[in-house]
Scaffold this motif. Sequence first.
Motif, PDB file in Angstrom:
ATOM      1  N   MET A  60       0.822  -1.206   0.000  1.00  0.00           N
ATOM      2  CA  MET A  60       0.000   0.000   0.000  1.00  0.00           C
ATOM      3  C   MET A  60       0.853   1.251   0.000  1.00  0.00           C
ATOM      4  O   MET A  60       0.443   2.294  -0.476  1.00  0.00           O
ATOM      5  CB  MET A  60      -0.923   0.004   1.225  1.00  0.00           C
ATOM      6  CG  MET A  60      -2.083  -0.970   1.113  1.00  0.00           C
ATOM      7  SD  MET A  60      -3.032  -0.718  -0.399  1.00  0.00           S
ATOM      8  CE  MET A  60      -2.289  -1.937  -1.469  1.00  0.00           C
ATOM      9  N   PRO A  64       1.024   4.364  -4.207  1.00  0.00           N
ATOM     10  CA  PRO A  64       1.024   5.789  -4.594  1.00  0.00           C
ATOM     11  C   PRO A  64       2.293   6.209  -5.317  1.00  0.00           C
ATOM     12  O   PRO A  64       2.247   7.000  -6.254  1.00  0.00           O
ATOM     13  CB  PRO A  64       0.834   6.518  -3.265  1.00  0.00           C
ATOM     14  CG  PRO A  64       0.197   5.510  -2.364  1.00  0.00           C
ATOM     15  CD  PRO A  64       0.801   4.211  -2.763  1.00  0.00           C
ATOM     16  N   SER A 117      -1.170  11.356  -0.117  1.00  0.00           N
ATOM     17  CA  SER A 117      -1.855  10.292  -0.839  1.00  0.00           C
ATOM     18  C   SER A 117      -1.686   8.949  -0.144  1.00  0.00           C
ATOM     19  O   SER A 117      -2.633   8.157  -0.043  1.00  0.00           O
ATOM     20  CB  SER A 117      -1.316  10.207  -2.272  1.00  0.00           C
ATOM     21  OG  SER A 117      -1.526  11.424  -2.961  1.00  0.00           O
ATOM     22  N   THR A 118      -0.487   8.674   0.379  1.00  0.00           N
ATOM     23  CA  THR A 118      -0.257   7.408   1.072  1.00  0.00           C
ATOM     24  C   THR A 118      -1.079   7.313   2.343  1.00  0.00           C
ATOM     25  O   THR A 118      -1.717   6.290   2.620  1.00  0.00           O
ATOM     26  CB  THR A 118       1.237   7.270   1.400  1.00  0.00           C
ATOM     27  OG1 THR A 118       2.002   7.381   0.183  1.00  0.00           O
ATOM     28  CG2 THR A 118       1.525   5.931   2.044  1.00  0.00           C
ATOM     29  N   ASN A 120      -3.842   9.018   3.145  1.00  0.00           N
ATOM     30  CA  ASN A 120      -5.275   8.956   2.852  1.00  0.00           C
ATOM     31  C   ASN A 120      -5.670   7.598   2.264  1.00  0.00           C
ATOM     32  O   ASN A 120      -6.767   7.093   2.539  1.00  0.00           O
ATOM     33  CB  ASN A 120      -5.664  10.067   1.882  1.00  0.00           C
ATOM     34  CG  ASN A 120      -5.601  11.440   2.523  1.00  0.00           C
ATOM     35  OD1 ASN A 120      -5.577  11.559   3.754  1.00  0.00           O
ATOM     36  ND2 ASN A 120      -5.559  12.477   1.720  1.00  0.00           N
ATOM     37  N   PHE A 121      -4.788   7.007   1.472  1.00  0.00           N
ATOM     38  CA  PHE A 121      -5.107   5.693   0.916  1.00  0.00           C
ATOM     39  C   PHE A 121      -5.142   4.632   2.005  1.00  0.00           C
ATOM     40  O   PHE A 121      -5.989   3.730   1.988  1.00  0.00           O
ATOM     41  CB  PHE A 121      -4.097   5.323  -0.160  1.00  0.00           C
ATOM     42  CG  PHE A 121      -4.502   4.137  -0.986  1.00  0.00           C
ATOM     43  CD1 PHE A 121      -5.438   4.273  -1.993  1.00  0.00           C
ATOM     44  CD2 PHE A 121      -3.949   2.890  -0.755  1.00  0.00           C
ATOM     45  CE1 PHE A 121      -5.826   3.185  -2.762  1.00  0.00           C
ATOM     46  CE2 PHE A 121      -4.340   1.792  -1.507  1.00  0.00           C
ATOM     47  CZ  PHE A 121      -5.276   1.950  -2.516  1.00  0.00           C
ATOM     48  N   ARG A 122      -4.236   4.717   2.958  1.00  0.00           N
ATOM     49  CA  ARG A 122      -4.270   3.787   4.097  1.00  0.00           C
ATOM     50  C   ARG A 122      -5.564   3.946   4.875  1.00  0.00           C
ATOM     51  O   ARG A 122      -6.214   2.955   5.234  1.00  0.00           O
ATOM     52  CB  ARG A 122      -3.080   4.042   5.006  1.00  0.00           C
ATOM     53  CG  ARG A 122      -1.743   3.569   4.465  1.00  0.00           C
ATOM     54  CD  ARG A 122      -0.629   3.997   5.422  1.00  0.00           C
ATOM     55  NE  ARG A 122       0.656   3.517   4.967  1.00  0.00           N
ATOM     56  CZ  ARG A 122       1.184   2.338   5.297  1.00  0.00           C
ATOM     57  NH1 ARG A 122       0.493   1.533   6.085  1.00  0.00           N
ATOM     58  NH2 ARG A 122       2.361   1.970   4.848  1.00  0.00           N
TER      59      ARG A 122
END
Length: 482
Positions: A60, A64, A117-118, A120-122
């Motif tokens: 994960m 990004p 981005s990392t 928020n993606f997590r």
Amino acid sequence: MATLEYVQIPPYATRLHPNSHRAQSKVESSLPSPLRRASTFKSPTSPSNATSIGIGGQAMTLIPQLLFSSINIPADATGSEGANPPGTAAGSSSGNSRIISKARLLSSRDPLSIPISTANFRRFVSKVGPVFWLQDRVEEIILWRRGWRVTGSWMALYAFLCYFPRLILLIPHTVLISVLVSTHPSFSSQHPSNPDAEIPTPPPAQAAEASPAWQANLTAIQNLMGAISDLDDLLLPYLPYLTHKSPYTPLLAALTIVTLPMTLLLVCVPMFPLRLFALLAGWAVLGAGHPSVRSRVLPALLARAKSDKHVRCALAKAVDDDAMLDAVWSSELRSVELWENERWAEGAASSSGDNAAGEAKEGWGKGNLKVDERAAWTRGRDGWSGVGEGGVSNLTFSLAPGWRFVETEDWRPDLHADWAGEGVAGDLDGWVYTNDAWQDALPAPTNTKACSGAGWGGGAGVTRRRRWVRRIYYSNDEESPP
């Protein structure tokens, strides 16, 4: 002309006083806060992070960076409020208000940054579980995967809401009460009278990183991205009909304008059964998802549509028209034709001495044609003026000066077979069957064994031919190639 070392000063230049110029003030600007914190962000491939997170966490964190490495970030992608839109003064209040309103949008609230981005993606992966849980429950109901009782109950509830549509306003209260009742402590343990009863597991509010729920969310996100891409690929060919890039756009607009008053009048009529219409529409969606409908009814309808020559011709023509270029549409269009000829043979031995166009074999084939008769591919209906051998996609011939084949389409079989005359119908592929002398058109056989002669009452229907058509257009730029 005055000179200064090797630099030539033009005669119209004005020499400045040595003390007349001033040093320009230095303009300082600070970097966005996420970029200033980028130095504290640890690389996902560092040994310290590799020991602290699992394989799923590393994947994960890498996603990004892989995405950002494949795109070009524009110069104004940082979302800075110091940039002015084109045509706006630097100190104008309207420009500042416009910039502030743009910066407050959700899509541009934070500048493009790998750490944001990392993170928020997590967070998204850990919290998106309930959305996919609800998606699975809806899919189970529509596709009848939990049996007829569950889907039938929802159909009855939908019918009740269609009959009393004002009860839709009570849906939020019903959902809230259902959640409060299902999460009550008395329902957290199994009932003593039935300890083996299965209790529905509520969706997890937040999945731990590298846990099975985390991996399930990643799988669901992957499949959702593929489904959205497939849907876009499915709808993209029909987009030109709405963007005035297709010749059918005026027809679609005219049809919409004509049907709008009639539809409006029909809906506004007090006798229109709106509740019944909504009920049937909702039940139609659930009925289409039934396993019997998807496995039997829909394939039967598709097979019926494929066996209909009119439907097949209309679909093929619509595909060719959609792919045609605008320059071709504005030109004069005509059609040219080719004829495909074949002969029936009981076996290879019965076709000795046949045409050298191909090796003789049992059944229909071009290799079964005799030496002294028509070729496999001909320009005329009489069977002469051969154009060569091979598949229809490789066949071509010279056109009149200025005429060209339409490049976006290929040869298409004439399934209607109207050229054979009234009362003569070809088979589903457009073949018209005749006797040994290529005369007296006969009905199409129901199977291949009927071609032995008994299928036509002792006749010798052992030849057949089919018409192929292709469109050409007139171009003033250059003559057609040979």
